[in-house]
Scaffold this motif. Structure first.
Motif, mmCIF file in Angstrom:
data_model
loop_
_atom_site.group_PDB
_atom_site.id
_atom_site.type_symbol
_atom_site.label_atom_id
_atom_site.label_comp_id
_atom_site.label_asym_id
_atom_site.label_seq_id
_atom_site.Cartn_x
_atom_site.Cartn_y
_atom_site.Cartn_z
ATOM 1 N N PHE A 39 11.624 54.562 -116.291
ATOM 2 C CA PHE A 39 10.575 55.367 -116.908
ATOM 3 C C PHE A 39 9.265 54.609 -116.841
ATOM 4 O O PHE A 39 9.224 53.396 -116.621
ATOM 5 N N ALA A 40 8.178 55.344 -117.023
ATOM 6 C CA ALA A 40 6.843 54.756 -116.958
ATOM 7 C C ALA A 40 6.469 54.157 -118.300
ATOM 8 O O ALA A 40 6.761 54.730 -119.348
ATOM 9 N N VAL A 41 5.811 53.000 -118.253
ATOM 10 C CA VAL A 41 5.236 52.389 -119.440
ATOM 11 C C VAL A 41 3.724 52.366 -119.252
ATOM 12 O O VAL A 41 3.210 51.655 -118.392
ATOM 13 N N ILE A 42 3.030 53.173 -120.034
ATOM 14 C CA ILE A 42 1.574 53.267 -119.947
ATOM 15 C C ILE A 42 0.980 52.628 -121.182
ATOM 16 O O ILE A 42 1.126 53.135 -122.292
ATOM 17 N N GLU A 43 0.364 51.482 -120.988
ATOM 18 C CA GLU A 43 -0.249 50.779 -122.108
ATOM 19 C C GLU A 43 -1.497 51.541 -122.576
ATOM 20 O O GLU A 43 -2.380 51.851 -121.771
ATOM 21 N N LEU A 188 -9.096 44.330 -114.009
ATOM 22 C CA LEU A 188 -7.838 43.994 -113.361
ATOM 23 C C LEU A 188 -6.801 45.061 -113.680
ATOM 24 O O LEU A 188 -6.667 45.481 -114.835
ATOM 25 N N GLY A 189 -6.074 45.499 -112.657
ATOM 26 C CA GLY A 189 -5.136 46.591 -112.839
ATOM 27 C C GLY A 189 -3.886 46.187 -113.614
ATOM 28 O O GLY A 189 -3.378 45.075 -113.493
ATOM 29 N N ASP A 190 -3.392 47.140 -114.404
ATOM 30 C CA ASP A 190 -2.161 46.949 -115.173
ATOM 31 C C ASP A 190 -0.943 47.348 -114.361
ATOM 32 O O ASP A 190 0.135 46.797 -114.531
ATOM 33 N N GLY A 191 -1.085 48.340 -113.484
ATOM 34 C CA GLY A 191 -0.011 48.744 -112.596
ATOM 35 C C GLY A 191 0.829 49.912 -113.039
ATOM 36 O O GLY A 191 1.540 50.495 -112.239
ATOM 37 N N CYS A 192 0.813 50.242 -114.343
ATOM 38 C CA CYS A 192 1.640 51.334 -114.848
ATOM 39 C C CYS A 192 3.076 51.168 -114.341
ATOM 40 O O CYS A 192 3.574 51.969 -113.569
ATOM 41 N N PRO A 193 3.771 50.103 -114.757
ATOM 42 C CA PRO A 193 5.057 49.768 -114.146
ATOM 43 C C PRO A 193 6.178 50.734 -114.493
ATOM 44 O O PRO A 193 6.215 51.313 -115.586
ATOM 45 N N ALA A 194 7.103 50.893 -113.541
ATOM 46 C CA ALA A 194 8.379 51.556 -113.819
ATOM 47 C C ALA A 194 9.293 50.516 -114.455
ATOM 48 O O ALA A 194 9.419 49.399 -113.961
#
Length: 223
Positions: A39-43, A188-194
């Motif tokens: 799932f996506a984690v969007i800070e 700096l990008g966070d990446g929106c990691p899976a």
């Protein structure tokens, strides 16, 4: 098979005094009741959803793709260039796992890139859950647009002009609910990691439940 240039990120989250409904939802997520997919984690505080190197115009080359012609290359300092394009070429930024970046219903998305306006114009491609194109935003030096209904992922894109000689891709900024601002240093990008849950703990209490989750980033190998 996965090859990672950097170690996967790990996050620990803790929630106190959860209502039963919220605790059950998180427990189902941790136990993968609905399936094994990450799932996506969007800070909420993330200013740039692109990956870190990607947000600053660095490689790997697999973080980008061309459509309609063009040649990507990486310099000794790891900065990426694009050249040999035509007026029908486009450069796309790639998420390391999904076909694009996950969207939040009702949230507008902003996009700005160093390539615009001299080397092209910015646009956002809207994709469904399977990665099929639903439509695109208006084009411009920057974009700030609300995705249409049914959008699950967004793909940042620059529609290029003819570039016979290589030019630097440069920094790019994908934002949520805040317009991306040209002419200022790109965050700096966070990446929106899976991510997926590796462990969790649950402490029932008379006034609610305390739940903690340990998460690890999941990636696919970029070609």
């Amino acid at each position: 098979m996965t090859s990672l240039a950097t170690p996967p990120r790990r996050i620990s989250l803790s929630f106190d005094s959860l209502t039963e409904d919220d605790a059950r939802w998180l427990e189902a997520l941790a136990r993968r009741v609905t399936g094994p997919a990450p799932f996506a984690v969007i800070e909420p505080v993330a200013l740039n959803l692109l990956d870190g190197p990607q947000s600053q115009g660095y490689g790997p080359l697999g973080a980008y793709e061309t459509n309609g012609g063009g040649a990507l290359s990486q310099r000794a300092d790891r900065q990426v260039t694009i050249g040999n394009t035509s007026s029908t070429s486009a450069l796309r930024w790639r998420h390391p796992y999904w076909s694009g970046w996950p969207v939040v219903a009702g949230a507008r998305l902003g996009f700005a890139a160093a390539l615009a306006p001299l080397s092209g114009v910015c646009a956002l491609d809207y994709l469904d859950a399977g990665g099929a194109l639903l439509g695109s935003s208006p084009q411009g030096v920057t974009v700030y647009d609300l995705p249409p209904a049914g959008t699950v992922f967004v793909r940042p894109t620059v529609r290029l002009v003819a570039l016979p000689a290589p030019v630097l891709v440069g920094p790019a900024w994908l934002s949520m609910d805040v317009p991306a601002q040209p002419g200022v240093p790109v965050p700096l990008g966070d990446g929106c990691p899976a991510m997926t849950v590796t462990s969790y703990s649950d402490k029932p209490r008379p006034w609610g439940r305390d739940l903690s989750l340990d998460l690890v980033e999941v990636r696919r190998a970029r070609s």
